[in-house]
Scaffold this motif. Structure first.
Motif, short mmCIF file in Angstrom:
data_model
loop_
_atom_site.label_atom_id
_atom_site.label_comp_id
_atom_site.label_asym_id
_atom_site.label_seq_id
_atom_site.Cartn_x
_atom_site.Cartn_y
_atom_site.Cartn_z
N ARG A 253 0.86 -1.29 0.01
CA ARG A 253 0.11 -0.06 0.24
C ARG A 253 0.93 1.29 0.22
O ARG A 253 0.31 2.31 -0.04
CB ARG A 253 -0.72 0.00 1.25
N CYS A 254 2.15 1.26 0.02
CA CYS A 254 2.97 2.21 0.25
C CYS A 254 3.26 3.24 -0.93
O CYS A 254 2.94 2.72 -2.27
CB CYS A 254 4.40 1.94 0.54
N LEU A 255 2.95 4.45 -0.83
CA LEU A 255 3.01 5.37 -2.00
C LEU A 255 4.24 6.09 -2.16
O LEU A 255 4.43 6.97 -2.89
CB LEU A 255 1.92 6.53 -1.64
N ALA A 256 5.29 5.81 -1.38
CA ALA A 256 6.61 6.34 -1.64
C ALA A 256 6.49 7.79 -1.34
O ALA A 256 7.53 8.71 -1.78
CB ALA A 256 7.10 5.95 -2.60
N CYS A 257 5.65 8.28 -0.26
CA CYS A 257 5.56 9.79 -0.03
C CYS A 257 6.64 10.35 1.03
O CYS A 257 7.14 11.51 0.94
CB CYS A 257 4.22 10.08 0.33
N SER A 258 7.12 9.15 1.64
CA SER A 258 8.20 9.37 2.65
C SER A 258 7.69 10.31 3.97
O SER A 258 8.43 10.84 4.81
CB SER A 258 9.43 10.46 2.11
N SER A 259 6.39 10.33 4.14
CA SER A 259 5.84 11.11 5.38
C SER A 259 6.38 10.23 6.51
O SER A 259 6.65 11.15 7.53
CB SER A 259 4.49 10.80 5.25
N CYS A 260 6.65 8.94 6.54
CA CYS A 260 7.06 8.27 7.69
C CYS A 260 8.44 8.69 8.09
O CYS A 260 8.83 9.18 9.27
CB CYS A 260 6.92 6.70 7.34
N ASN A 261 9.21 8.84 6.91
CA ASN A 261 10.71 9.46 7.37
C ASN A 261 10.57 10.96 7.91
O ASN A 261 11.25 11.03 8.85
CB ASN A 261 11.57 9.51 6.07
N CYS A 290 14.33 7.80 3.14
CA CYS A 290 14.77 6.46 2.40
C CYS A 290 13.77 5.86 1.65
O CYS A 290 13.88 4.98 0.68
CB CYS A 290 15.28 5.67 3.03
N LEU A 291 12.37 6.36 1.71
CA LEU A 291 11.32 5.64 1.10
C LEU A 291 10.97 6.68 -0.21
O LEU A 291 10.30 6.08 -1.20
CB LEU A 291 9.89 5.98 1.83
N SER A 292 11.49 7.80 -0.45
CA SER A 292 11.33 8.30 -1.62
C SER A 292 12.24 7.79 -2.77
O SER A 292 13.10 7.27 -2.65
CB SER A 292 11.64 9.87 -1.49
N TRP A 340 0.93 8.54 10.78
CA TRP A 340 0.79 10.06 9.61
C TRP A 340 1.07 9.26 8.32
O TRP A 340 1.28 10.00 7.27
CB TRP A 340 2.13 10.64 10.06
N CYS A 341 1.18 7.98 8.13
CA CYS A 341 1.26 7.10 6.80
C CYS A 341 -0.30 7.34 6.19
O CYS A 341 -1.02 6.91 6.61
CB CYS A 341 1.59 5.88 7.08
N PRO A 342 -0.09 8.12 5.25
CA PRO A 342 -1.47 8.34 4.75
C PRO A 342 -2.27 7.33 4.09
O PRO A 342 -3.38 7.24 3.65
CB PRO A 342 -1.43 9.35 3.33
N ALA A 343 -1.55 5.87 3.79
CA ALA A 343 -2.13 4.80 3.07
C ALA A 343 -2.23 3.74 4.53
O ALA A 343 -2.46 2.54 4.11
CB ALA A 343 -1.06 4.16 2.21
N GLY A 344 -2.01 4.22 5.62
CA GLY A 344 -2.20 3.22 6.53
C GLY A 344 -1.31 2.06 6.67
O GLY A 344 -1.55 1.14 7.56
N VAL A 345 0.10 2.35 6.07
CA VAL A 345 0.98 1.26 6.07
C VAL A 345 1.25 1.11 7.55
O VAL A 345 1.85 2.37 8.21
CB VAL A 345 2.13 1.54 5.45
N ASP A 346 1.53 0.03 8.50
CA ASP A 346 1.75 -0.05 9.75
C ASP A 346 2.98 -0.88 10.22
O ASP A 346 3.15 -2.09 9.95
CB ASP A 346 0.29 -0.73 10.33
#
Ligand code: SF4
Ligand code: SF4
Length: 360
Positions: A253-261, A290-292, A340-346
């Motif tokens: 489900r990850c969008l590679a937005c890097s919000s988690c970082n 690193c997710l971007s 804060w993950c917009p896709a709810g990756v947990d």
């Protein structure tokens, strides 16, 4: 003999803030109301303190409502110690170099969470020995640390699994915990903290207050627990290192937005950017995650083109590589990346699934 605990109220938290700012002359960096969320920065007045709010946090969801149990925020002490954008140097036309200044005066970190305190230790480890002079200068200004313990952890917190909370053991001057209603229990963590609490003239907590505090702290510790031990997860992650299918499934489900970082209190990567206005070249260090997609892009190509490899790096760096390098976890269980993950990756789910599929 254990140091005495003191009983006060929410207004005493505001008094403590005012004492540090006005009598100790410290610049107070702490949590402050920031629209519909809670940010971290200079607190300019007691009305900015998030004293009477609590956060509803779920994977991909965050709301503030009235209450007294705020647990998580979209910023952390990293926003002061290692800010998103820092000028490293300015080079003028005549090639003279201007070094940046870290600011003046002592700083108090105010109402930071126990997990944040662990995150600061992680950053200290990374940047220690003055290897990063900008970090060393900012860190050197910190003269007083106040911790707000979490007696009612949020739904995305897992600090008791990572050993970072929900109460604080050391590394602070004063800690306080909101018992409920207006009641607050204060505890000193250093001689300087003890002195401040004595100055405030607070009454010693009763046996009943202390028993209530201990009971709530034990319950909080149970609630902020993942159900799998870090060591189990680490063993499973080692086995799953090369299992592409597993990493694709947990990151699908990850969008590679890097919000988690960006919200993680321990992520520290930066990239250097030169900004030239025709006269002065300003070199800026700014956060990069690193997710971007661009994170793995180098002159010779891309070393983490597929998204699952970047998610894998995020998880493994926190749980395997960082401990290998420093002997301590790179994750403090604050749950921000989950909230804060917009896709709810947990992240918690990834660890639990790793134990399920890779065996503890
Ligand atoms: S895990 Fe979530 S927050 Fe992190 S990059 Fe993917 S979508 Fe964004
Ligand atoms: S990885 Fe997630 S839970 Fe761990 S410290 Fe970073 S934001 Fe907090």
């Amino acid at each position: 003999m254990e140091a005495p605990l003191y009983r006060g109220g929410l207004e005493d938290v505001a008094r403590l803030y005012a004492l540090l700012r006005d009598e100790r002359g410290l610049v107070v960096y702490g949590y402050r109301l920031d629209g519909g969320s809670i940010g971290f920065g200079v607190v300019r007045g007691a009305s900015e303190l998030p004293l009477r709010v609590e956060a509803e946090a779920e994977p991909g969801r965050y709301r503030l409502r009235s209450g007294v149990g705020f647990t998580t925020s979209h910023q952390s002490p990293k926003n002061y110690l290692h800010p998103p954008r820092q000028v490293v140097a300015r080079v003028r036309e005549d090639l003279s170099v201007e070094e940046p200044e870290a600011g003046e005066g002592g700083v108090a970190l105010f109402a930071v969470k126990p997990c944040d305190l662990s995150a600061v230790e992680v950053l200290d480890e990374l940047f220690r020995a003055g290897a990063n002079p900008l970090y060393a200068a900012r860190r050197g200004r910190v003269k007083f640390v106040v911790v707000e313990e979490c007696l009612r952890p949020g739904n995305t917190c897992f600090c008791s699994t990572t050993g970072s909370g929900p109460t604080a053991r050391e590394g602070f001057d004063v800690a306080y915990a909101k018992l409920g209603g207006e009641a607050v229990l204060f505890k000193p963590g250093s001689p300087a903290g003890q002195k401040v609490l004595e100055e405030m003239g607070l009454e010693e907590a009763s046996e009943g207050d202390v028993a209530e505090y201990r009971g709530l702290a034990e319950e909080a510790s149970r609630r902020a627990c993942l159900g799998v031990a870090v060591e189990e997860a680490q063993r499973a992650l080692r086995r799953l290192l090369g299992d592409r299918g597993f990493w694709e499934r947990v990151s699908e489900r990850c969008l590679a937005c890097s919000s988690c970082n960006m919200v993680c209190p321990t992520c520290f990567c930066t990239e250097l950017v030169d900004e030239y206005d025709g006269r002065v070249d300003t070199r800026v260090a700014q956060w990069v995650g690193c997710l971007s997609y661009t994170y793995g892009m180098v002159a010779g190509g891309h070393f983490r083109r597929e998204l699952y490899t970047r998610y894998r790096h995020f998880v493994l760096h926190k749980f395997l590589f960082y401990p290998m390098q420093t002997g301590r976890l790179g994750c403090v269980g604050c749950g921000r990346c989950v909230t804060w993950c917009p896709a709810g990756v947990d992240l918690r789910e990834s660890l639990i699934r790793a134990v399920g599929e890779g065996g503890g």
